[in-house]
Design an enzyme around this catalytic site. Structure first.
Site, PDB file in Angstrom:
ATOM      1  CG  ASP A 142     -21.138  38.603  39.175  1.00  0.00           C
ATOM      2  OD1 ASP A 142     -21.279  39.475  40.043  1.00  0.00           O
ATOM      3  OD2 ASP A 142     -21.142  37.384  39.410  1.00  0.00           O
ATOM      4  CG  ASP A 143     -19.266  38.170  34.164  1.00  0.00           C
ATOM      5  OD1 ASP A 143     -18.718  37.813  35.223  1.00  0.00           O
ATOM      6  OD2 ASP A 143     -19.943  37.411  33.457  1.00  0.00           O
ATOM      7  CG  HIS A 193     -16.471  37.978  39.073  1.00  0.00           C
ATOM      8  ND1 HIS A 193     -16.850  36.959  39.919  1.00  0.00           N
ATOM      9  CD2 HIS A 193     -17.163  37.772  37.902  1.00  0.00           C
ATOM     10  CE1 HIS A 193     -17.722  36.172  39.303  1.00  0.00           C
ATOM     11  NE2 HIS A 193     -17.916  36.629  38.073  1.00  0.00           N
ATOM     12  CG  HIS A 197     -15.465  34.898  34.355  1.00  0.00           C
ATOM     13  ND1 HIS A 197     -16.112  33.710  34.113  1.00  0.00           N
ATOM     14  CD2 HIS A 197     -16.380  35.670  34.996  1.00  0.00           C
ATOM     15  CE1 HIS A 197     -17.342  33.757  34.561  1.00  0.00           C
ATOM     16  NE2 HIS A 197     -17.539  34.941  35.112  1.00  0.00           N
ATOM     17  CG  HIS A 287     -24.062  38.531  34.673  1.00  0.00           C
ATOM     18  ND1 HIS A 287     -25.078  37.757  35.182  1.00  0.00           N
ATOM     19  CD2 HIS A 287     -22.914  37.856  34.898  1.00  0.00           C
ATOM     20  CE1 HIS A 287     -24.568  36.639  35.693  1.00  0.00           C
ATOM     21  NE2 HIS A 287     -23.257  36.678  35.532  1.00  0.00           N
TER      22      HIS A 287
END
Length: 327
Positions: A142-143, A193, A197, A287
């Site tokens: 993620d991210d 995503h 965020h 991540h």
């Protein structure tokens, strides 16, 4: 002769008049400028469209916004469902029925509120049939993307011939579109995503839709398709998000193993966590950007992959995991 006092009064009046004119002119310029720069579809104004973006500073290279303890709650519920035999193969938060989707427009949710439709996903339809007795697992990151941890992770995945799914954030995609191209070129999958965020469970339907649509647009510009997969930041969902995802033919994806790399867990702790808690059909949360702690993710990843491969696991994308479940 004109009295000196009269000259002084005239000068004061002229100065006041000029000051008033300057104030009026400045007000007009501010109004026109704000009107022209406010667009409902301005992808390049990170903070102006939906107010202050709390996660933007962190996503731009500070401390991680992290998929924080809210994700810990998600993994707890997922683990409980798995023990009870209720968790589907994907480990998703919720599998939504395919909807009509297809074009941007308006629909009414159950509460009568107007919500924006998302664009129809155009990512390739995956056909994947697992061999009998095979053990599948999906690594997710993620991210990102970024140009530090993401390429290091890609190098490791390539070395061990492991596929993964990257849930990418709009503010990062905008900075590093070439890294998106590399992810896809090397056989991995892209998921949405959100743009900033943000915690989607605290937003109304229009803001939720914008967070997803802006990121869809950037992903399409970078890799040529609108993704089918969406992951909510922090695993935080609500009925509005669930209905929107389902009505537009998307899949909302969670996880079954939270490595807690966002919290600064050591490489050894990450490996032990994955080794203990991974089961067939699982989805592992990691991540590829967020903070200096992600260096532990990079350090742990080779060991994570080798240990699971020794146990007979095959690494697949989330879409492949979903396709395998159908068979």
């Amino acid at each position: 002769m004109i009295p000196r006092e009269l000259f002084t009064d005239r000068r004061k009046k002229k100065r006041r008049r000029r000051l008033v004119l300057l104030v009026i002119a400045a007000a007009i310029l501010l109004f026109v400028g704000s009107y022209n720069t406010q667009s409902a579809w301005d992808l390049w104004a990170d903070d102006n469209i939906i107010g202050s973006a709390e996660g933007v500073e962190a996503l731009s290279g500070g401390s991680a916004p992290g998929d924080s303890p809210r994700e810990g709650q998600n993994i707890a519920s997922a683990a409980g469902a798995e023990e009870n035999g209720d968790l589907n193969l994907s480990g998703k938060v919720e599998k939504q029925p395919a909807g009509t989707g297809g074009q941007t427009g308006q629909k009414q949710d159950k509460g009568g509120n107007s919500t924006l439709k998302l664009d129809k996903p155009t990512s390739p339809v995956v056909q994947y049939e697992a061999k009998a007795g095979s053990k599948l697992v999906a690594l997710t990151f993620d991210d990102g993307p970024d140009t530090s941890y993401t390429p290091a992770i890609l190098d490791i995945l390539k070395q061990y011939n492991a596929k993964a799914t990257f849930f990418t954030v709009g503010t990062q995609i905008k900075k590093y579109p070439d890294m998106m191209k590399r992810i896809v070129k090397e056989g991995h999958e892209i998921g949405n995503h959100t743009y900033h965020h943000k915690d989607l469970s605290k937003l109304d339907s229009d803001h939720i839709a914008n967070e997803i649509m802006w990121t869809d647009t950037l992903i399409q510009q970078a890799v040529g398709y609108v993704p089918r997969l969406v992951r909510a930041p922090y695993g935080a969902t609500n009925s509005t998000l669930n209905e929107m995802i389902g009505a537009n033919g998307r899949d909302l994806v969670g996880w079954t193993v939270d490595t807690r790399d966002w919290a600064g867990e050591s490489a050894a702790s990450i490996k032990a966590n994955v080794n203990k808690n991974t089961k067939p059909g699982g989805i592992i949360l990691m991540h590829s950007f967020g903070s200096k702690h992600i260096k532990n993710t990079v350090s742990a990843l080779p060991g994570v992959i080798k240990e699971l491969q020794k146990k007979g696991y095959t690494f697949v994308t989330v879409d492949e995991l979903l396709a395998a479940k159908k068979h």
